[in-house]
Structures are given as structure tokens and as C-alpha cells.
Design a protein around this motif. Structure first.
Motif, short mmCIF file in Angstrom:
data_model
loop_
_atom_site.label_atom_id
_atom_site.label_comp_id
_atom_site.label_asym_id
_atom_site.label_seq_id
_atom_site.Cartn_x
_atom_site.Cartn_y
_atom_site.Cartn_z
N UNK A 267 0.81 -1.21 0.00
CA UNK A 267 0.00 0.00 0.00
C UNK A 267 0.85 1.27 0.00
N UNK A 268 1.98 1.24 0.71
CA UNK A 268 2.81 2.45 0.80
C UNK A 268 3.25 2.91 -0.60
N UNK A 269 3.57 1.95 -1.49
CA UNK A 269 3.98 2.34 -2.84
C UNK A 269 2.79 2.85 -3.65
N UNK A 271 0.36 4.45 -2.49
CA UNK A 271 0.08 5.80 -1.99
C UNK A 271 1.02 6.82 -2.64
N UNK A 272 2.26 6.41 -2.90
CA UNK A 272 3.21 7.30 -3.58
C UNK A 272 2.74 7.58 -5.01
N UNK A 273 2.25 6.55 -5.68
CA UNK A 273 1.72 6.71 -7.04
C UNK A 273 0.49 7.61 -7.02
N UNK A 274 -0.39 7.34 -6.05
CA UNK A 274 -1.61 8.15 -5.93
C UNK A 274 -1.28 9.63 -5.78
N UNK A 291 -11.63 8.94 -4.54
CA UNK A 291 -10.36 8.22 -4.64
C UNK A 291 -10.50 6.79 -4.14
N UNK A 293 -7.56 3.59 -3.36
CA UNK A 293 -6.18 3.13 -3.41
C UNK A 293 -6.11 1.76 -2.76
N UNK B 4 8.01 1.24 -6.49
CA UNK B 4 7.33 2.46 -6.95
C UNK B 4 7.55 3.56 -5.91
N UNK B 5 8.78 4.03 -5.86
CA UNK B 5 9.13 5.12 -4.94
C UNK B 5 10.00 6.12 -5.70
N UNK B 6 10.20 7.28 -5.07
CA UNK B 6 11.14 8.25 -5.62
C UNK B 6 12.43 8.14 -4.81
N UNK B 14 6.14 10.94 1.48
CA UNK B 14 5.30 10.92 0.28
C UNK B 14 4.17 9.90 0.39
N UNK B 15 4.48 8.78 0.98
CA UNK B 15 3.48 7.74 1.13
C UNK B 15 2.37 8.18 2.10
N UNK B 18 0.24 10.76 0.41
CA UNK B 18 -0.68 10.13 -0.55
C UNK B 18 -1.86 9.50 0.15
N UNK B 19 -1.59 8.81 1.24
CA UNK B 19 -2.67 8.15 1.97
C UNK B 19 -3.67 9.18 2.51
N UNK B 22 -5.78 10.67 -0.25
CA UNK B 22 -6.79 9.72 -0.74
C UNK B 22 -7.95 9.56 0.24
N UNK B 23 -7.75 10.01 1.47
CA UNK B 23 -8.78 9.83 2.51
C UNK B 23 -8.99 11.15 3.27
N UNK B 58 2.45 -0.37 6.68
CA UNK B 58 1.18 0.19 6.24
C UNK B 58 0.19 -0.89 5.82
#
Lengths: 331, 331
Positions: A267-269, A271-274, A291, A293, B4-6, B14-15, B18-19, B22-23, B58
């Protein structure tokens, strides 16, 4: 291959049985043929909703059976369409006397087998409508498919059509709103590491340590191209841009943004994409009104993700927001 | 490593961002220090609930903030406890004037840093109680831990204490019910493939192609022993039996059975594990009154699962059933 399974030949039936046992308040298991049915069976007077397809995409479809969504899921063997003889009893199990809508992902086997099942059901007097989902913008035609593939956008079709059926819409209306979702939803995915089909025992395709498959399908079908691994933001842009272009999104549009995991991605990844996709949409003046995710439309243990965008209008928004109570989705 | 990270240094912020994005209907982001707060902040008159710890697990804890569960989550760096200077503002953000309960997983760093934060908060006049979760039956003492580790059972503590706080119990009562859950919940996990910490770039430990780590911790800490890969039913038995023995489960007991994914394991495999554990408990005359199957307490992209059993009584059952509305858990 290391997997938490027993005999690969039993993985679908055991997995479905486990899911139903864990959600007995929502689901019933039918065997011979294998079906997952909303607890209590068909609702008299309500349009029945059926979907299905090869296993390996869990929680799609069995995890989306319940109030406000599907009445019946028909799980085939791993990555293999259920047969007409399995689908037809599924249509019957969903039929509460007001007709049945069947939602089919665009794969050649599914299209053929669901079509035959619909003909069989109609020959016995059932009223059935079908909707074909083909939201994947990556490629036209691929392994198993003529035209575009049906992928994560299927969840939005099932949710919104499910809400329309639950509020009492008739079959033509439920089918119409489902088709409207299909016309407004687009997706694209990426694989970092392929999934492994249990009875095959090795990953469906090979990717180098620094390579990703852009536009991959949910059975590991080839995508648009292989590219070098890149930071998540760059990968997200490569997924989002074709989706946005294909939808002709413009400033002022409201959308649902759905970032879907392929089964092996935490999920953490996602969330980064989101985060990136959200920012990019907002930069274009598009409002992310809703949204989602999580890993809903998966490809076994594939590592990767997809980005789905659904353009919303007031009705689609209100149907998306309507209560849903399934194993995987509830609000 | 493909993720899928930077920049690995930004993955937690970032994660989490994002979370929260999304919420937005449930969560608020606070920065400097980084906190995830229930939307609207502390509820006057309600006992505040705080948890936290190193990131990488997560949706625990940020995904469990919301109505009926946590008020604040304090995410540390990857697998690294948050500092007292980060935890203390978290305690303050949860304080609605009726005291704060902090739920700590038993890791040496967390215990130390949360204790210091509680002392700082108390010095400023706050009323704070702590509960330590140590549900992992695999080993006594391990990397990062003296005594047993706190793992997936933490979710049950947070859910049930959250429900008690939401219905208006006072601090002593919420702490007492949380401790009762701790006394009645046990877990054990297995790894098939280790997770990869982003800034390290390679799996936390190596397992052979036919080897699994039985009793693994959620940071990839060594377990009881390495054994040969076995069918899911056999692996499930190896997880369940120590849990059942440690809990002294007897015929007639009611339990919650929670099969948790470690981050890289698809739902279909978790359902296979659930099926076996459920059958084995029923064979012993134990009633599985409630179930949860999914990836809630993860270890990055580790492939594996854990089995958690909570012995229920009427009050724990009714608090488990109470409404919850968080990113990851809702009913």
C-alpha cells in the motif's frame, strides 16, 4: 516458486472457499459449478448483477459480491474463462425476476463463453443484458484479446451498476449506466515483476533488474514497451498521461482516481503513485472528487500498479457514493 | 530493487501524504513533526488514542486513524521508532481533555521513545496511559526487542480500545480493555521472501528457493527456525499451533481469526491460509465468531503471512463489532 498454496489444482476452489468462510455474513458458496453468491441469493424484483472470469485477480470478482454490487461471481480456473455451463447457473442464481446484467471484461475467452451462456439462459426464458468493459488504453489487441482489454475499470462498472440495481432501476437503465461508466473510464498498468501462475511455477515473463513493462495486462500480457526503471513519479506520469489523453479530460472535470495494486505491491507504494497522479490531475485543473487506493484487480503476485480515471457526473458520483457492503469494498 | 518510490529518503513522507490525500474525509496531515490526525482533531471529552512506530507496516497505523479507532498515528522513518519530540505533539494532538491512551508495539526503540514522550507530556500536565502489545509467540527476545514482539495483534488492540473510547469510556477503562485484548491475543508469522528496505536496496535476509522463515518478525527479524517450504496447510498448522497452545484455547471458546498478509502476498493465498486455520480451530471445538483477512500489518513487500487469534468475550465481541471508519478498516 514459493506460494501459500496446496496442490496448484486446488488453489481456486480453496481460495474461494476461504474467502466465503471469512465473509459468511455476505457470501454463500455454491459448488458444482463453483459460484460465489450474495447471501440469501437473488433478490426478488432487483436486477441481478453477475461478473466473472479467470481466477488470479482477487478480490475481483468474488470479493465484490454483496449489497450494492454483484449478486454472483463466476470464478474460472486460473487466468481461464469459466465455461458457459458454469456461467449459465450463475446467471440463474442472480435472477430475481427483473432480469440480469452480466459484466464481462474484454478477453476473447470470456466474451465467447459469457455470450454462449447468455444465449443458453435466454433460450430458457431469462432476460439478460451484457456490458463489455475495455478500459485499458495501453494496446489495441493483445494475448487473449481483440480490441482493448478490460482491467481495473471493471470495479467502477460493477460498483456503479450495482448501486443502480440496488436502488431499483430496471434492466435497461442499469445496463445504460454501466455502459456510460465504460465510456468514461480508462486505465493503464505497469509491471515491475511478473506474477507466477501456480501450475506453471515460474513468472509469466522475465524483466531485467532495471526494466519495467509499461502497459502490462492483468495476465502479464505485453504492454506498450519495456522501459528502464524510473522514479515512481515518472512511472506514474507514463501511466496517467495516456489515460488523460484518451479521456480528453479538461479543466473543470470531476474524476474518480483509482490506483490499483497488482497483488505483490504494498500500500505504501500505491500511496506514492496516488500522490503524484493526484497532483498531476490537479495541475491540469481536474478535480479528484473521489479516490480509491488498494489492490482490487490483481494479477496473482505481480509487482506493479495501474492508474484508472473515471470521469464523473452527478449521477455517477451519487451511485459511486451509495452504500456498498462486500468483502473488499464497503462504505 | 524495483519499487514504486522516488528518493528513498522521501518514501515515508510521500506515502503518508498520498494516503491522507486519498482519505481527506477521514484524515489530516500535520508536518513538522509528521503526524496523521483524525479529521477535525481531538474530540472534546473523548479519550484520545495514539499509536505509531517505524514506517513500513502500512496501513498500520495511519490507515487505522478515524472514527472508532485511532485519533493520531505517529509514523517514524522506515523501521525506525519516531523520536520523543515527534511523539509528544502526537499525544497533544489526540488530547480532548479526557486523557490519552498510547498503544505501543513491544520494540526497544518504541518503548523508550514513547515512554520519554509520555513523561514529557505528563510534565506538561497531560494525563496519559500506555499499553504495550507483545502478541508474537514465536520468540522471547529478538533483534530490536526484549520479550515478545508486538505484531498483527496490535490491530485488535487499536480496534477494541478505539471502540471503547468512542462510546465514552474513561481513560482507565479504555486502558483496561486494551490490556485485556493484549492478554488474549497471540500471533505468529512466516516469511517466504524478505522485504526490502528502500534505502538499503536489497532484501533484509536471504532465504533459499525452498526455504521459509517460521516465526519471522515484521522487520524481518529471525524467527523460530528455517524450514523447507511446505504446502499452505502445513505452514498454517505451524503458525496456528503455537498460537493455540499459548492461548490455552479450549472447546467452546469464541475467537477472532485474523490472517494478515505481509505486504507482497495476494489475497488469494491469505484466503487459503484462512481456510485451513478456520477448519483446524473448528476441529478443536473453537468457534470462529469473527474473521479478518487482508494485509494490515505489513513488512514492506515481504511475502508471507501471519495468523492472529483473539479469544473473545461478550464485551470484546461487541467492541470489535462497533462501527469503525478508517482508510483500511470500516464497517
Amino acid at each position: 516458486m514459493k506460494k501459500l498454496i496446496n496442490d496448484p489444482r486446488d488453489v481456486v476452489s480453496e481460495s474461494v472457499e476461504g474467502l466465503v468462510l471469512a465473509h459468511e455474513d455476505i457470501l454463500e458458496l455454491r459448488t458444482d459449478p463453483l459460484l460465489v453468491v450474495r447471501r440469501g441469493g437473488a433478490r426478488p424484483g432487483k436486477v441481478g448483477l453477475v461478473s466473472g472470469g479467470g481466477a488470479g485477480h482477487e478480490p475481483l470478482h468474488a470479493g465484490l459480491v454483496g449489497t450494492g454490487m454483484l449478486d454472483v461471481a463466476v470464478p474460472g480456473a486460473m487466468f481461464t474463462s469459466p465455461t458457459p455451463d458454469q456461467v449459465q447457473p450463475g446467471l440463474a442464481a442472480a435472477d430475481g425476476g427483473s432480469g440480469v446484467l452480466v459484466i464481462v471484461k474484454n478477453y476473447t475467452g470470456d466474451v465467447m463463453n459469457f455470450e454462449t451462456a447468455v444465449e443458453l439462459a435466454e433460450a430458457e426464458g431469462a432476460e439478460v443484458a451484457s456490458v463489455l468493459v475495455d478500459d485499458d488504453v495501453a494496446v489495441e489487441g493483445s494475448t487473449f484479446t481483440a480490441g482493448r482489454r478490460g482491467v481495473a475499470g471493471t470495479l467502477a462498472v460493477e460498483k456503479i451498476a450495482g448501486a443502480a440495481a440496488e436502488r431499483g432501476d430496471d434492466l435497461a437503465s442499469v445496463a445504460a449506466v454501466a455502459r456510460r461508466v465504460v465510456s468514461q473510464v480508462r486505465s493503464m498498468g505497469v509491471a515491475l515483476v511478473a506474477g507466477t501462475v501456480p501450475h506453471v511455477g515460474r513468472p509469466g515473463f522475465d524483466l531485467g533488474d532495471d526494466e519495467i513493462e509499461l502497459g502490462v495486462g492483468i495476465h502479464g500480457e505485453p504492454g506498450r514497451r519495456r522501459v528502464a526503471m524510473a522514479p515512481a513519479d515518472a512511472v506514474t506520469d507514463m501511466l496517467l498521461e495516456p489515460v488523460v489523453d484518451d479521456l480528453d479530460l479538461v479543466t473543470g472535470d470531476d474524476v474518480l482516481l483509482f490506483v490499483n495494486g497488482m497483488g505483490g505491491t504494498p500500500l505504501s507504494e500505491l500511496a506514492v503513485v496516488y500522490r503524484r497522479a493526484r497532483r498531476r490531475l490537479e495541475d491540469r485543473g481536474v478535480r479528484v472528487a473521489r479516490s480509491l487506493v488498494g489492490s482490487y484487480v490483481t494479477s496473482l503476485d505481480m509487482q506493479g500498479a495501474s492508474v484508472t480515471v473515471l470521469r464523473l457526473d452527478d449521477e455517477l458520483l451519487s451511485l459511486w457514493d451509495a452504500p456498498v457492503h462486500t468483502a473488499a469494498l464497503r462504505w
